[in-house]
Scaffold this motif. Structure first.
Motif, PDB file in Angstrom:
ATOM      1  N   ALA A   1      35.348  12.405  43.806  1.00  0.00           N
ATOM      2  CA  ALA A   1      34.749  11.083  43.590  1.00  0.00           C
ATOM      3  C   ALA A   1      34.902  10.256  44.854  1.00  0.00           C
ATOM      4  CB  ALA A   1      35.423  10.379  42.411  1.00  0.00           C
ATOM      5  N   THR A   2      33.822   9.597  45.255  1.00  0.00           N
ATOM      6  CA  THR A   2      33.839   8.771  46.462  1.00  0.00           C
ATOM      7  C   THR A   2      33.085   7.468  46.197  1.00  0.00           C
ATOM      8  OG1 THR A   2      31.760   9.584  47.433  1.00  0.00           O
ATOM      9  CG2 THR A   2      33.751  10.878  47.860  1.00  0.00           C
ATOM     10  N   PRO A   3      33.340   6.429  47.025  1.00  0.00           N
ATOM     11  CA  PRO A   3      32.531   5.221  46.932  1.00  0.00           C
ATOM     12  C   PRO A   3      31.125   5.497  47.478  1.00  0.00           C
ATOM     13  CG  PRO A   3      34.599   4.824  48.114  1.00  0.00           C
ATOM     14  CD  PRO A   3      34.422   6.302  48.009  1.00  0.00           C
TER      15      PRO A   3
ATOM     16  N   PRO B   1      27.780   6.792  60.082  1.00  0.00           N
ATOM     17  CA  PRO B   1      26.643   7.116  59.225  1.00  0.00           C
ATOM     18  C   PRO B   1      27.100   7.384  57.794  1.00  0.00           C
ATOM     19  CG  PRO B   1      27.315   9.076  60.410  1.00  0.00           C
ATOM     20  CD  PRO B   1      28.206   7.953  60.882  1.00  0.00           C
ATOM     21  N   GLY B   2      26.148   7.359  56.866  1.00  0.00           N
ATOM     22  CA  GLY B   2      26.480   7.658  55.481  1.00  0.00           C
ATOM     23  C   GLY B   2      27.142   9.013  55.341  1.00  0.00           C
ATOM     24  N   LYS B   3      26.607  10.016  56.055  1.00  0.00           N
ATOM     25  CA  LYS B   3      27.174  11.359  55.955  1.00  0.00           C
ATOM     26  C   LYS B   3      28.629  11.389  56.392  1.00  0.00           C
ATOM     27  CE  LYS B   3      24.310  13.579  58.691  1.00  0.00           C
ATOM     28  NZ  LYS B   3      23.373  12.558  59.244  1.00  0.00           N
ATOM     29  N   GLY B   4      28.972  10.554  57.373  1.00  0.00           N
ATOM     30  CA  GLY B   4      30.348  10.519  57.843  1.00  0.00           C
ATOM     31  C   GLY B   4      31.312  10.093  56.751  1.00  0.00           C
ATOM     32  N   ASN B   5      30.858   9.228  55.868  1.00  0.00           N
ATOM     33  CA  ASN B   5      31.744   8.754  54.811  1.00  0.00           C
ATOM     34  C   ASN B   5      31.988   9.817  53.741  1.00  0.00           C
ATOM     35  OD1 ASN B   5      32.266   6.218  55.937  1.00  0.00           O
ATOM     36  ND2 ASN B   5      30.275   5.470  55.234  1.00  0.00           N
ATOM     37  N   THR B   6      31.014  10.682  53.505  1.00  0.00           N
ATOM     38  CA  THR B   6      31.282  11.836  52.639  1.00  0.00           C
ATOM     39  C   THR B   6      32.361  12.714  53.259  1.00  0.00           C
ATOM     40  OG1 THR B   6      29.079  11.906  51.637  1.00  0.00           O
ATOM     41  CG2 THR B   6      30.316  13.956  51.663  1.00  0.00           C
ATOM     42  N   LEU B   7      32.234  13.000  54.539  1.00  0.00           N
ATOM     43  CA  LEU B   7      33.208  13.849  55.227  1.00  0.00           C
ATOM     44  C   LEU B   7      34.594  13.217  55.215  1.00  0.00           C
ATOM     45  CD1 LEU B   7      33.439  16.452  57.124  1.00  0.00           C
ATOM     46  CD2 LEU B   7      33.346  14.806  58.995  1.00  0.00           C
TER      47      LEU B   7
ATOM     48  N   ASN C   1      35.932  10.911  53.285  1.00  0.00           N
ATOM     49  CA  ASN C   1      36.536  10.820  51.957  1.00  0.00           C
ATOM     50  C   ASN C   1      36.913  12.186  51.410  1.00  0.00           C
ATOM     51  OD1 ASN C   1      36.588   7.972  50.646  1.00  0.00           O
ATOM     52  ND2 ASN C   1      34.672   8.011  51.796  1.00  0.00           N
ATOM     53  N   HIS C   2      36.061  13.188  51.596  1.00  0.00           N
ATOM     54  CA  HIS C   2      36.379  14.519  51.095  1.00  0.00           C
ATOM     55  C   HIS C   2      37.613  15.082  51.791  1.00  0.00           C
ATOM     56  CE1 HIS C   2      35.714  19.019  51.000  1.00  0.00           C
ATOM     57  NE2 HIS C   2      35.835  18.705  49.741  1.00  0.00           N
ATOM     58  N   CYS C   3      37.748  14.790  53.085  1.00  0.00           N
ATOM     59  CA  CYS C   3      38.899  15.302  53.830  1.00  0.00           C
ATOM     60  C   CYS C   3      40.132  14.415  53.686  1.00  0.00           C
ATOM     61  CB  CYS C   3      38.538  15.426  55.312  1.00  0.00           C
ATOM     62  SG  CYS C   3      37.267  16.652  55.672  1.00  0.00           S
TER      63      CYS C   3
ATOM     64  N   ARG D   1      33.652  -4.323  60.101  1.00  0.00           N
ATOM     65  CA  ARG D   1      33.748  -3.812  58.739  1.00  0.00           C
ATOM     66  C   ARG D   1      34.590  -2.531  58.728  1.00  0.00           C
ATOM     67  NH1 ARG D   1      29.628  -6.099  55.184  1.00  0.00           N
ATOM     68  NH2 ARG D   1      28.416  -7.627  56.375  1.00  0.00           N
ATOM     69  N   PHE D   2      34.746  -1.960  57.535  1.00  0.00           N
ATOM     70  CA  PHE D   2      35.596  -0.787  57.366  1.00  0.00           C
ATOM     71  C   PHE D   2      34.839   0.248  56.542  1.00  0.00           C
ATOM     72  CE2 PHE D   2      38.226  -4.357  58.249  1.00  0.00           C
ATOM     73  CZ  PHE D   2      39.321  -3.882  58.946  1.00  0.00           C
ATOM     74  N   THR D   3      35.097   1.513  56.811  1.00  0.00           N
ATOM     75  CA  THR D   3      34.413   2.575  56.089  1.00  0.00           C
ATOM     76  C   THR D   3      34.839   2.567  54.623  1.00  0.00           C
ATOM     77  OG1 THR D   3      36.139   4.162  56.705  1.00  0.00           O
ATOM     78  CG2 THR D   3      34.183   4.040  58.129  1.00  0.00           C
ATOM     79  N   PRO D   4      33.910   2.834  53.713  1.00  0.00           N
ATOM     80  CA  PRO D   4      34.249   2.816  52.293  1.00  0.00           C
ATOM     81  C   PRO D   4      35.254   3.912  51.946  1.00  0.00           C
ATOM     82  CG  PRO D   4      32.024   3.646  52.632  1.00  0.00           C
ATOM     83  CD  PRO D   4      32.482   3.124  53.942  1.00  0.00           C
ATOM     84  N   GLY D   5      36.198   3.570  51.115  1.00  0.00           N
ATOM     85  CA  GLY D   5      37.185   4.556  50.671  1.00  0.00           C
ATOM     86  C   GLY D   5      38.296   4.774  51.668  1.00  0.00           C
ATOM     87  N   THR D   6      37.958   5.213  52.866  1.00  0.00           N
ATOM     88  CA  THR D   6      38.965   5.546  53.873  1.00  0.00           C
ATOM     89  C   THR D   6      39.415   4.342  54.684  1.00  0.00           C
ATOM     90  OG1 THR D   6      37.175   6.174  55.364  1.00  0.00           O
ATOM     91  CG2 THR D   6      38.191   7.922  54.086  1.00  0.00           C
ATOM     92  N   ARG D   7      38.624   3.267  54.706  1.00  0.00           N
ATOM     93  CA  ARG D   7      38.985   1.987  55.309  1.00  0.00           C
ATOM     94  C   ARG D   7      39.373   2.107  56.776  1.00  0.00           C
ATOM     95  NH1 ARG D   7      40.972  -1.764  50.416  1.00  0.00           N
ATOM     96  NH2 ARG D   7      39.473  -0.950  48.910  1.00  0.00           N
ATOM     97  N   ILE D   8      38.572   2.848  57.500  1.00  0.00           N
ATOM     98  CA  ILE D   8      38.742   2.989  58.945  1.00  0.00           C
ATOM     99  C   ILE D   8      37.942   1.880  59.635  1.00  0.00           C
ATOM    100  CG2 ILE D   8      38.194   4.485  60.909  1.00  0.00           C
ATOM    101  CD1 ILE D   8      38.731   6.864  58.968  1.00  0.00           C
ATOM    102  N   PRO D   9      38.528   1.150  60.581  1.00  0.00           N
ATOM    103  CA  PRO D   9      37.811   0.055  61.243  1.00  0.00           C
ATOM    104  C   PRO D   9      36.599   0.557  62.028  1.00  0.00           C
ATOM    105  CG  PRO D   9      40.174  -0.028  61.715  1.00  0.00           C
ATOM    106  CD  PRO D   9      39.913   1.287  61.059  1.00  0.00           C
ATOM    107  N   ILE D  10      35.537  -0.258  62.029  1.00  0.00           N
ATOM    108  CA  ILE D  10      34.324   0.049  62.791  1.00  0.00           C
ATOM    109  C   ILE D  10      34.200  -0.980  63.909  1.00  0.00           C
ATOM    110  CG2 ILE D  10      31.831   0.417  62.694  1.00  0.00           C
ATOM    111  CD1 ILE D  10      32.170   0.807  59.637  1.00  0.00           C
ATOM    112  N   LEU D  11      34.165  -0.502  65.143  1.00  0.00           N
ATOM    113  CA  LEU D  11      34.183  -1.364  66.321  1.00  0.00           C
ATOM    114  C   LEU D  11      32.935  -1.126  67.176  1.00  0.00           C
ATOM    115  CD1 LEU D  11      37.932  -0.805  67.313  1.00  0.00           C
ATOM    116  CD2 LEU D  11      36.983  -2.596  65.833  1.00  0.00           C
ATOM    117  N   PRO D  12      32.661  -1.968  68.153  1.00  0.00           N
ATOM    118  CA  PRO D  12      31.550  -1.721  69.081  1.00  0.00           C
ATOM    119  C   PRO D  12      31.815  -0.484  69.934  1.00  0.00           C
ATOM    120  CG  PRO D  12      32.235  -4.023  69.143  1.00  0.00           C
ATOM    121  CD  PRO D  12      33.292  -3.282  68.380  1.00  0.00           C
TER     122      PRO D  12
END
Length: 419
Positions: A20-22, A322-328, A330-332, A352-363
């Motif tokens: 299950a993932t966000p 990217p969206g695909k990155g968030n599947t990867l 969260n699954h890992c 902002r932060f990636t959904p679920g894994t909450r990794i910071p997103i920077l320039p």
């Protein structure tokens, strides 16, 4: 999900269960970090009657697309892909010939990345884009855009107001709609009785063969072979006449369809791709049984690399959100202790932060400032483009890491794969 959304069959077989993932585009603002996130099962099944691969429709398109984080124009290669497509479509369909009143409609037109090339050619066009924010960006760029989801009623209303479309384009949207039959009928309502429909969508054949499991996420409701796409098109009165194999998104198909009454016989290329799919076992369960084990290996290999890098005191950051990155991610189960941050060219995602894994997103400039040992490339499908863009990582001896189809570590100066 108990029945196939295309044919209604109850014969659904499991392909891979990713837990299950966000939702993959629900990037978190800083003030939401102490709030709970909804997570939904991500379980891919295939219908053994029509062979449409699909996930349960647990979120609605309205939840995903009314405010959307993806802007197509931030990918240089994708903009060039659109420009080339428009030039080719003009020749195929005969758009813009002297004295014609050609009309082009793009469904899910995003920020106008494709239709701006149609506008530049002086051809009448309209984008249909459900996301308020990206549709506004398209209008600001001079691309006429209607903020709506496509349905049979929407298609009929556009046809009545603007006339039938000589060409309807639907790139990277045919997987994004749970009501595949209603959407296809909407395409038929838009297109002229002697017109053309062009659809680009990821090819299930390459997804399976190349371990591209991160492209399975909640806004992708189904995954097509040419065989299942023929069934889907027929549900709305369209027939496939030609297919092209494309390198985009790790391997896509461009489906050229026409109203069934004028379609005629399909090209030899359609038969060739159907033969390839059959040879790969995608019209029987044997073609799907090993996929889950290969997905598990991708996960183990990436985690092993990140853990060993951390134990050596080496730094790893990400490129892209990217969206695909968030599947990867969260699954890992990857968190900031293994991936300090990721960067993205889209300013909408900064801070902002990636959904679920909450990794910071920077320039993107943060990479050159920090000089990490490794950069994990999440949009691996843009490998050639990003190896060039990130060539400066070599200046301090950094290397790029690509997780799919299998883990590879690349020296960007020599292009040598070292792992």
């Amino acid at each position: 999900m108990t029945r196939c959304r295309l044919c209604g069959s109850a014969a659904l077989a499991s392909v891979v269960d990713l837990g299950a993932t966000p939702p993959c585009e629900s990037f978190l603002a800083a003030d939401r970090l102490d709030q709970p996130e909804p997570a939904y099962p991500l379980h891919l099944r295939v219908c053994t009657d029509c062979w449409l691969a699909q996930i349960p429709p647990l979120i609605t398109p309205e939840e995903t697309f009314e405010e959307y984080a993806y802007f197509s124009s931030y990918s240089t290669s994708w903009v060039e892909h659109a420009r080339t497509f428009v030039a080719d479509a003009v020749r195929r369909v005969g758009l813009g010939t002297e004295g014609s009143d050609a009309f082009v409609v793009e469904v899910a037109s995003n920020d106008g990345y494709l239709l701006k090339h149609v506008v530049d050619r002086g051809v009448r066009c309209l984008g249909i884009e459900p996301s308020v924010n990206v549709g506004a960006a398209a209008r600001d760029a001079g691309v006429p855009t209607l903020t709506e989801f496509l349905s049979p009623d929407t298609g009929a209303a556009v046809r009545e107001k603007h006339g039938p479309a000589n060409l309807v384009v639907a790139n990277n949207v045919y997987a994004h709609i749970p009501d595949v039959v209603g959407f296809t009928r909407g395409l038929r309502a838009l297109v002229a009785d002697d017109g053309w429909v062009s659809i680009e969508v990821q090819h299930l054949l390459t997804l399976i063969e190349q371990n591209q499991y991160d492209t399975i996420y909640h806004e992708h409701f189904q995954y097509y072979t040419v065989a299942s796409a023929i069934r889907a098109l027929a549900s709305g009165g369209l027939a496939l006449v030609d297919v092209e194999l494309l390198p985009t998104h790790g391997g896509s198909i461009r489906l050229w369809a026409r109203p069934a009454e004028v379609a005629g016989e399909p090209t030899r290329r359609v038969a060739d791709v159907l033969d390839r799919e059959k040879a790969a076992g995608l019209q029987e369960l044997s073609g799907y049984t090993e996929f889950s084990a290969r997905v598990a290996k991708v996960r183990r290999d990436l985690l092993k690399f990140l853990i060993e890098a951390a134990e050596r005191g080496e730094t790893v950051v990400g490129y892209g959100a990217p969206g695909k990155g968030n599947t990867l991610l969260n699954h890992c189960g990857i968190r900031p202790d293994l991936l300090a941050y990721t960067v993205d060219r889209n300013p909408y995602k900064h801070g902002r932060f990636t959904p679920g894994t909450r990794i910071p997103i920077l320039p993107p400039e943060q990479i050159a400032a920090d000089k990490p040992d490794y950069v994990l490339v999440l949009p691996w499908n843009l490998r050639a483009e990003l190896v060039e863009q990130l060539s400066y990582v070599h200046d301090w001896g950094g290397r790029l890491v690509f997780p799919i189809p299998e883990l590879s570590v690349v020296d960007v100066a020599s292009r040598k794969v070292t792992a």
